[in-house]
Write a protein that holds these residues in place. Structure first.
Motif, short mmCIF file in Angstrom:
data_model
loop_
_atom_site.label_atom_id
_atom_site.label_comp_id
_atom_site.label_asym_id
_atom_site.label_seq_id
_atom_site.Cartn_x
_atom_site.Cartn_y
_atom_site.Cartn_z
N ALA A 63 -16.62 -16.83 -9.81
CA ALA A 63 -15.20 -16.88 -9.39
C ALA A 63 -14.62 -18.26 -9.67
CB ALA A 63 -15.10 -16.54 -7.90
N PHE A 64 -15.40 -19.29 -9.44
CA PHE A 64 -14.94 -20.65 -9.71
C PHE A 64 -14.64 -20.83 -11.20
CE2 PHE A 64 -16.35 -24.72 -11.44
CZ PHE A 64 -15.43 -25.58 -10.86
N PHE A 65 -15.59 -20.41 -12.05
CA PHE A 65 -15.40 -20.60 -13.49
C PHE A 65 -14.26 -19.73 -14.04
CE2 PHE A 65 -19.36 -22.86 -13.20
CZ PHE A 65 -19.18 -23.87 -14.14
N ALA A 66 -13.99 -18.62 -13.38
CA ALA A 66 -12.85 -17.79 -13.82
C ALA A 66 -11.55 -18.59 -13.74
CB ALA A 66 -12.76 -16.54 -12.94
N GLY A 67 -11.51 -19.53 -12.81
CA GLY A 67 -10.30 -20.35 -12.64
C GLY A 67 -10.32 -21.63 -13.45
N GLN A 68 -11.30 -21.78 -14.34
CA GLN A 68 -11.41 -23.01 -15.14
C GLN A 68 -11.14 -22.71 -16.62
OE1 GLN A 68 -11.94 -25.97 -13.65
NE2 GLN A 68 -11.93 -24.77 -11.76
N PRO A 69 -9.93 -23.03 -17.10
CA PRO A 69 -9.65 -22.75 -18.51
C PRO A 69 -10.65 -23.45 -19.44
CG PRO A 69 -7.66 -23.47 -17.34
CD PRO A 69 -8.80 -23.64 -16.39
N SER A 78 -23.44 -6.89 -7.24
CA SER A 78 -22.45 -7.67 -6.50
C SER A 78 -21.57 -8.51 -7.43
CB SER A 78 -23.15 -8.58 -5.48
OG SER A 78 -24.00 -9.49 -6.18
N LEU A 79 -21.93 -8.56 -8.72
CA LEU A 79 -21.14 -9.37 -9.66
C LEU A 79 -20.16 -8.53 -10.48
CD1 LEU A 79 -24.12 -11.50 -11.11
CD2 LEU A 79 -22.78 -11.92 -9.03
N LEU A 80 -20.34 -7.21 -10.43
CA LEU A 80 -19.62 -6.36 -11.39
C LEU A 80 -18.12 -6.31 -11.17
CD1 LEU A 80 -22.19 -3.42 -11.68
CD2 LEU A 80 -21.93 -5.43 -13.15
N ASP A 81 -17.69 -6.37 -9.92
CA ASP A 81 -16.25 -6.23 -9.66
C ASP A 81 -15.51 -7.56 -9.61
OD1 ASP A 81 -16.48 -3.51 -9.59
OD2 ASP A 81 -16.89 -3.44 -7.43
N LEU A 82 -16.20 -8.64 -9.93
CA LEU A 82 -15.54 -9.95 -9.83
C LEU A 82 -14.53 -10.13 -10.96
CD1 LEU A 82 -18.68 -12.17 -9.13
CD2 LEU A 82 -16.98 -11.36 -7.47
N ASP A 83 -13.51 -10.89 -10.67
CA ASP A 83 -12.51 -11.23 -11.69
C ASP A 83 -13.06 -12.44 -12.47
OD1 ASP A 83 -10.29 -11.77 -13.17
OD2 ASP A 83 -9.16 -12.69 -11.52
N HIS A 84 -13.92 -12.15 -13.48
CA HIS A 84 -14.65 -13.24 -14.14
C HIS A 84 -13.89 -13.85 -15.31
CE1 HIS A 84 -15.57 -10.34 -17.27
NE2 HIS A 84 -15.93 -9.48 -16.33
N ARG A 85 -12.83 -13.18 -15.76
CA ARG A 85 -12.01 -13.64 -16.90
C ARG A 85 -12.82 -13.90 -18.18
NH1 ARG A 85 -7.12 -15.90 -14.15
NH2 ARG A 85 -7.05 -14.35 -12.50
#
Ligand code: SF4
Length: 340
Positions: free
Chosen positions: A159-165, A180-187
């Motif tokens: 989740a943290f890295f999803a917010g790091q361009p 537990s990782l499948l539904d994360l907004d991973h970008r």
């Protein structure tokens, strides 16, 4: 409830219980009725074992819940810029594990509960390197999946890295607990790779690890959840019939129906050091891992300055052209990172 908890005892360094995650892990271990021990300070003591073999097995069944004080991240060439230290160690017992000579006589798993501090530091590193993209490896000294159901540390990092361009995360695992990782907004900022081998190699040398089928199922789930994914075939063991065995493995991967997904391949031939050979003999005296220095091997100095036995040039060339051809036949495009 955890699907399968591979540890027999959990030791808590004193400072870990000052963090909410430390207290949460403590409570979960209590709920699971695991043996929990609160250490007096930060020194890890109390893991039994009189012989190297006993110490190894007892260490592998021990989890230490700890606080990461050293926030200078080690370099992690060539696959990433830095290590991301969320966990070190692994409960698996692969005879050829690269950690075999790195984790001491009692190779326990250590997880860190100050995840926010570790991710804050990652943010500083990313900022200091802009405009370049910075890649972190979360499995440089561990398999981080077995303890994920207990901490959610990888989920937090994803989740943290999803917010790091300008930040990217990657890790490799032999364990299938990815749900537990499948539904994360991973970008698409995290690449999940699965380490696999032929069923025969896994059965002989990868003790206490899940089957190839389970790993491939998890790969399929991760790729379908849109994660950039990867397959690490390592170590490739060139024994009689190796072509058929690895061809069957590639065939199984191709039947997952992931052509078109973002999947990279990394292929690493078997190699060993004299030190690792000695350690393997101590811990697995019955090992049948082929480690004859004279047979199809050459001695080479690696990038870290120590020597290792790798396959000879002819064998490596045959292996390289085999994997290039067989992967190209099943996965179109440029999908191979390296074959070494
Ligand atoms: S699963 Fe990976 S980290 Fe764990 S013992 Fe096997 S090779 Fe080592």
């Amino acid at each position: 409830m955890l699907p399968h908890f591979p540890y027999k005892r959990v030791l808590f360094v004193k400072a870990a219980l000052e963090y909410p995650l430390g207290r949460q892990v403590w409570q979960r271990c209590k709920d699971l009725q695991l043996e929990t021990i609160q250490l007096k300070g930060s020194r890890v003591t109390g893991i039994p074992g009189k012989t190297p073999r006993e110490s190894y097995f007892q260490g592998k069944q021990t989890l230490v819940v700890s606080v990461r004080r050293d926030l200078e991240f080690a370099a992690c060439k060539p696959s990433a810029h830095f290590q991301l230290p969320l966990v070190s160690g692994c409960p698996g017992m692969c005879e050829y594990c690269y950690l075999q000579t790195q984790m001491g006589k009692r190779p326990y798993t250590r997880l860190y509960v100050n995840i926010e501090e570790i991710l804050d530091q990652a943010k500083s590193v990313i900022d200091s390197r802009q405009p370049h993209v910075t890649v972190f490896e979360a499995a440089a000294t561990s398999d981080p999946l077995p303890v994920e159901p207990l901490t959610g540390a990888l989920a937090q990092a994803i989740a943290f890295f999803a917010g790091q361009p300008l930040g990217r995360l990657r890790f490799v695992t032999k364990f299938p607990q990815v749900d537990s990782l499948l539904d994360l907004d991973h970008r698409g900022h995290t690449r999940i790779r699965f380490s696999v081998n032929t069923p025969s190699v896994v059965a002989r040398f990868e003790h206490h690890t899940p089957s190839v089928k389970l790993r491939l199922k998890a790969l399929q789930k991760a790729a379908r959840a849109g994660y950039p994914a990867g397959v690490l075939i390592a170590p490739v063991i060139l024994e009689p019939g190796w072509e058929e065995s690895y061809r069957a493995l590639l065939e199984e991967i191709s039947r997952l129906g992931l052509q078109g997904a973002d999947i990279r391949f990394e292929i690493i031939s078997h190699r060993f050091t004299t030190r690792a050979k000695k350690r393997i003999a101590e811990v697995f005296p019955e090992s049948t891992l082929p480690m004859d220095e004279g047979q199809s091997r050459q001695f080479k100095f690696g990038q870290f300055g120590y020597g290792k036995y790798v396959y000879d040039e002819g064998s490596l060339a045959a292996m390289k052209s085999f994997f290039e051809k067989e992967i190209a036949a099943r996965f179109p495009g440029d999908v191979i990172d390296y074959i070494i």
